[in-house]
Design an enzyme around this catalytic site. Structure first.
Site, short mmCIF file in Angstrom:
data_model
loop_
_atom_site.label_atom_id
_atom_site.label_comp_id
_atom_site.label_asym_id
_atom_site.label_seq_id
_atom_site.Cartn_x
_atom_site.Cartn_y
_atom_site.Cartn_z
N LYS A 64 0.73 -1.25 -0.07
CA LYS A 64 0.09 0.00 -0.12
C LYS A 64 0.94 1.36 0.19
O LYS A 64 0.62 2.42 -0.74
CB LYS A 64 -0.94 0.05 1.12
N ASN A 106 -15.51 11.83 0.77
CA ASN A 106 -15.97 10.36 0.17
C ASN A 106 -17.73 10.56 0.52
O ASN A 106 -18.20 11.29 1.18
CB ASN A 106 -15.65 9.51 1.46
N HIS A 108 -20.86 7.73 1.57
CA HIS A 108 -20.89 6.61 2.14
C HIS A 108 -22.62 6.09 2.12
O HIS A 108 -23.41 7.28 2.51
CB HIS A 108 -20.40 6.46 3.21
C1 GRF Z 1 -21.69 3.87 -3.27
O1 GRF Z 1 -22.61 3.32 -2.71
C2 GRF Z 1 -20.82 4.60 -2.35
O2 GRF Z 1 -21.70 5.04 -1.59
C3 GRF Z 1 -19.98 3.47 -1.47
O3 GRF Z 1 -19.49 2.70 -2.40
C4 GRF Z 1 -20.59 2.64 -3.57
C5 GRF Z 1 -19.79 2.76 -4.93
O4 GRF Z 1 -20.82 2.55 -5.89
N1 GRF Z 1 -18.82 4.24 -0.93
P1 GRF Z 1 -20.42 2.90 -7.30
O5 GRF Z 1 -19.23 2.10 -7.73
O6 GRF Z 1 -20.28 4.37 -7.56
O7 GRF Z 1 -21.59 2.62 -8.41
#
Ligand code: GRF
Length: 188
Positions: A64, A106, A108
């Site tokens: 990483k 980010n 979520h």
């Molecule tokens: C989304 O639900 C986001 O909130 C989470 O991961 C998912 C990613 O989905 N962190 P995508 O790859 O943008 O369709």
């Protein structure tokens, strides 16, 4: 304003942000898309949009730390000023957190601080809550733990399944994330 996006999978949120930039709703330039999964569909989206991309399995670069150092160099080469995470399935280390302090966002799929980490939709269904949602937040060294910028609730109905709830959440994400990014960038 130049920014980079990080994703590990499908990249539907990345797509929503790219579309908002193309339509002029976000006045900023996506300069680089980063993935830790070289087979991820998000890279096809980057290709189609003509946005440069970089991907590698961190272990193939020696771990990483080496991966993030390489990523940092690419971010500098492309003059990225902000980092937008969207389904990036790794915690960032100080190698990226320090140079981009308060400039990493980010999204979520829960109302944080409830259900951080993996499979937030499954966690909400298992807990039997009637309300979940979407959170956009600044990123710190913790797991989905930085200061919250915006949230939107989603009601869980009796007949909701994993798929129906995921679809409702995604629909909100695709509107909310570009909107919040636009606001945060405009407030700069
Ligand atoms: C989304 O639900 C986001 O909130 C989470 O991961 C998912 C990613 O989905 N962190 P995508 O790859 O943008 O369709």
């Amino acid at each position: 304003m130049k920014f980079a996006m990080f994703a590990s999978g499908d990249g539907s949120n990345v797509q929503a942000v790219l579309d908002a930039c193309r339509q002029g709703n976000i006045k900023a330039e996506p300069v680089l898309i980063i993935s830790d999964q070289p087979e991820a569909h998000v890279l096809t989206r980057a290709e189609r949009a003509g946005v440069p991309h970089f991907s590698a399995h961190p272990k193939d670069l020696g771990g990483k730390e080496a991966f993030e150092k390489e990523v940092l160099q690419k971010l500098r080469d492309h003059e990225a000023e902000w980092l937008i995470l969207a389904g990036y399935m790794r915690l960032l280390s100080p190698i990226l957190l320090v140079p981009y302090e308060e400039r990493i966002i980010n999204i979520h799929p829960s109302l944080l601080p409830s259900f951080p980490g993996l499979d937030a939709v499954g966690q909400a269904l298992k807990a039997g809550v009637k309300m979940t949602g979407v959170t956009v937040h600044f990123v710190d060294e913790g797991m989905d733990s930085g200061p919250i910028i915006e949230q939107e609730p989603v009601r869980i109905e009796e007949n909701d399944t994993y798929d129906s709830l995921s679809a409702k959440i995604k629909q909100i994400e695709h509107r909310l994330y570009p909107d919040v990014i636009r606001r945060v960038i405009e407030e700069q």
